[in-house]
Design a protein around this motif. Structure first.
Motif, PDB file in Angstrom:
ATOM      1  N   TYR A 293       0.969  -1.227   0.064  1.00  0.00           N
ATOM      2  CA  TYR A 293      -0.151  -0.039   0.018  1.00  0.00           C
ATOM      3  C   TYR A 293       0.793   1.341  -0.049  1.00  0.00           C
ATOM      4  O   TYR A 293       1.890   1.398   0.723  1.00  0.00           O
ATOM      5  CB  TYR A 293      -0.987   0.064   1.263  1.00  0.00           C
ATOM      6  N   ASN A 294       0.502   2.316  -0.881  1.00  0.00           N
ATOM      7  CA  ASN A 294       0.923   3.632  -0.759  1.00  0.00           C
ATOM      8  C   ASN A 294      -0.313   4.551  -0.895  1.00  0.00           C
ATOM      9  O   ASN A 294      -1.121   4.573  -1.942  1.00  0.00           O
ATOM     10  CB  ASN A 294       2.079   3.795  -1.870  1.00  0.00           C
ATOM     11  N   ALA A 295      -0.359   5.232   0.109  1.00  0.00           N
ATOM     12  CA  ALA A 295      -1.499   6.259   0.286  1.00  0.00           C
ATOM     13  C   ALA A 295      -1.551   7.170  -1.095  1.00  0.00           C
ATOM     14  O   ALA A 295      -2.498   7.414  -1.399  1.00  0.00           O
ATOM     15  CB  ALA A 295      -1.117   7.009   1.416  1.00  0.00           C
TER      16      ALA A 295
ATOM     17  N   ALA B 261      -2.808  -0.848  -4.555  1.00  0.00           N
ATOM     18  CA  ALA B 261      -2.453  -1.647  -3.523  1.00  0.00           C
ATOM     19  C   ALA B 261      -3.074  -3.142  -3.713  1.00  0.00           C
ATOM     20  O   ALA B 261      -3.802  -3.432  -4.431  1.00  0.00           O
ATOM     21  CB  ALA B 261      -3.440  -1.179  -2.395  1.00  0.00           C
ATOM     22  N   LYS B 262      -2.470  -4.008  -2.883  1.00  0.00           N
ATOM     23  CA  LYS B 262      -2.827  -5.481  -2.952  1.00  0.00           C
ATOM     24  C   LYS B 262      -2.820  -5.991  -1.370  1.00  0.00           C
ATOM     25  O   LYS B 262      -1.887  -5.303  -0.596  1.00  0.00           O
ATOM     26  CB  LYS B 262      -2.097  -6.144  -3.755  1.00  0.00           C
ATOM     27  N   ALA B 263      -3.653  -6.877  -1.055  1.00  0.00           N
ATOM     28  CA  ALA B 263      -3.692  -7.480   0.227  1.00  0.00           C
ATOM     29  C   ALA B 263      -3.957  -9.019  -0.010  1.00  0.00           C
ATOM     30  O   ALA B 263      -4.715  -9.410  -0.804  1.00  0.00           O
ATOM     31  CB  ALA B 263      -4.717  -6.949   1.005  1.00  0.00           C
ATOM     32  N   SER B 264      -3.343  -9.621   1.244  1.00  0.00           N
ATOM     33  CA  SER B 264      -3.492 -11.096   1.138  1.00  0.00           C
ATOM     34  C   SER B 264      -3.608 -11.500   2.753  1.00  0.00           C
ATOM     35  O   SER B 264      -2.805 -10.856   3.275  1.00  0.00           O
ATOM     36  CB  SER B 264      -2.653 -11.913   0.435  1.00  0.00           C
TER      37      SER B 264
ATOM     38  N   PHE C 111      -8.053 -14.591   2.145  1.00  0.00           N
ATOM     39  CA  PHE C 111      -8.398 -13.886   1.264  1.00  0.00           C
ATOM     40  C   PHE C 111      -7.335 -13.115   0.380  1.00  0.00           C
ATOM     41  O   PHE C 111      -6.304 -12.845   0.997  1.00  0.00           O
ATOM     42  CB  PHE C 111      -9.130 -12.547   2.104  1.00  0.00           C
ATOM     43  N   VAL C 112      -7.664 -12.981  -0.807  1.00  0.00           N
ATOM     44  CA  VAL C 112      -6.469 -12.355  -1.939  1.00  0.00           C
ATOM     45  C   VAL C 112      -7.238 -11.324  -2.489  1.00  0.00           C
ATOM     46  O   VAL C 112      -8.295 -11.426  -3.375  1.00  0.00           O
ATOM     47  CB  VAL C 112      -5.930 -13.327  -2.666  1.00  0.00           C
ATOM     48  N   SER C 113      -6.920  -9.951  -2.353  1.00  0.00           N
ATOM     49  CA  SER C 113      -7.510  -9.024  -3.124  1.00  0.00           C
ATOM     50  C   SER C 113      -7.459  -9.137  -4.680  1.00  0.00           C
ATOM     51  O   SER C 113      -6.396  -9.802  -5.127  1.00  0.00           O
ATOM     52  CB  SER C 113      -7.037  -7.524  -2.759  1.00  0.00           C
ATOM     53  N   THR C 114      -8.322  -8.688  -5.307  1.00  0.00           N
ATOM     54  CA  THR C 114      -8.126  -8.788  -6.824  1.00  0.00           C
ATOM     55  C   THR C 114      -8.256  -7.227  -7.373  1.00  0.00           C
ATOM     56  O   THR C 114      -7.706  -6.844  -8.509  1.00  0.00           O
ATOM     57  CB  THR C 114      -9.136  -9.414  -7.429  1.00  0.00           C
ATOM     58  N   SER C 115      -8.810  -6.319  -6.465  1.00  0.00           N
ATOM     59  CA  SER C 115      -9.041  -4.886  -6.567  1.00  0.00           C
ATOM     60  C   SER C 115      -9.185  -4.130  -5.528  1.00  0.00           C
ATOM     61  O   SER C 115     -10.004  -4.664  -4.519  1.00  0.00           O
ATOM     62  CB  SER C 115     -10.317  -4.779  -7.580  1.00  0.00           C
ATOM     63  N   ILE C 116      -8.282  -2.919  -5.425  1.00  0.00           N
ATOM     64  CA  ILE C 116      -8.607  -2.048  -4.200  1.00  0.00           C
ATOM     65  C   ILE C 116      -8.664  -0.647  -4.755  1.00  0.00           C
ATOM     66  O   ILE C 116      -7.616  -0.233  -5.520  1.00  0.00           O
ATOM     67  CB  ILE C 116      -7.294  -2.047  -3.254  1.00  0.00           C
ATOM     68  N   LYS C 117      -9.849   0.042  -4.795  1.00  0.00           N
ATOM     69  CA  LYS C 117     -10.059   1.224  -5.319  1.00  0.00           C
ATOM     70  C   LYS C 117     -10.418   2.315  -4.173  1.00  0.00           C
ATOM     71  O   LYS C 117     -11.070   2.180  -3.237  1.00  0.00           O
ATOM     72  CB  LYS C 117     -11.253   1.141  -6.280  1.00  0.00           C
TER      73      LYS C 117
ATOM     74  N   PRO D  59     -16.174  -2.214   2.106  1.00  0.00           N
ATOM     75  CA  PRO D  59     -15.318  -1.135   2.332  1.00  0.00           C
ATOM     76  C   PRO D  59     -14.431  -1.283   3.408  1.00  0.00           C
ATOM     77  O   PRO D  59     -14.543  -2.079   4.079  1.00  0.00           O
ATOM     78  CB  PRO D  59     -16.714  -0.194   2.667  1.00  0.00           C
ATOM     79  N   LEU D  60     -13.611  -0.437   3.328  1.00  0.00           N
ATOM     80  CA  LEU D  60     -12.400  -0.387   4.107  1.00  0.00           C
ATOM     81  C   LEU D  60     -12.072   0.948   4.434  1.00  0.00           C
ATOM     82  O   LEU D  60     -12.076   1.786   3.547  1.00  0.00           O
ATOM     83  CB  LEU D  60     -11.115  -1.200   3.420  1.00  0.00           C
TER      84      LEU D  60
END
Length: 182
Positions: A55-57, A63-66, A101-107, A132-133
């Motif tokens: 993640y970079n603001a 961004a990606k998350a797992s 959980f593996v993200s495919t998109s973070i917007k 939402p996050l």
């Protein structure tokens, strides 16, 4: 010479916008399951998990998350209940030790808000999910908070007599508070 300078500047520019791998602070991070048992709300924390966030603001859409959760680590506050939830009818932790959980998109969804989409896998069953996050800076760290509502029976969590939702509701919310930094 101009090509070298331009390539160097482009490399610095691209690196500045790239996501940064953040490490979760286990002392300040929590992952829990919230559900109703006999219509009484219960919140139980998972004790073991691993979380990776790039993640970079400045570039949240990159961004990606797992997340991997040790299913046998759910603490219901009673040793016998903890053993029961790891059995075949619930998480079947012997055969499926991890939920993921593996993200495919973070917007970006506005200031301090993200919409996350990805694949949730529990007990060998996968589903596409979105939630939402919120994200905020806390000094050099980032704080991510969210909740993901699911139906436990869609993942075969609670088989046999436990399919009856009169004792344990089908609705479960996975809540998380992640404090992460470099």
């Amino acid at each position: 010479m101009k090509k070298i300078v331009l390539a160097t500047l482009l490399g610095v520019s691209l690196a500045a916008g790239a996501a940064t791998l953040l490490k979760a602070d286990p002392a300040k991070t929590s992952v829990s399951a919230v559900f109703k048992q006999m219509n009484v709300p219960v919140e139980s924390k998972f004790k073991k998990y691993s979380i990776a966030i790039d993640y970079n603001a400045a570039t949240p859409d990159a961004a990606k998350a797992s997340v991997e959760i040790d299913t046998a680590s759910l603490d219901l506050g009673d040793a016998d209940m903890n053993k029961e939830v790891a059995k075949k009818d619930w998480f079947n932790s012997a055969a499926f030790p991890k939920a993921s959980f593996v993200s495919t998109s973070i917007k970006s969804a506005g200031a301090g808000k993200l919409n996350v989409t990805g694949k949730l896998t529990i007990k060998g069953k996968s589903a596409d999910v979105s939630f939402p996050l919120s994200v905020k800076a806390d000094g050099a760290k980032q704080v991510f908070e969210g909740a993901l509502p699911i139906k436990r029976l869609a993942f075969n969590v609670g088989e046999g007599e436990w399919k009856d939702t009169g004792m344990v509701a089908d609705e479960v919310t996975i809540k998380f508070h992640v404090v992460a930094g470099q």
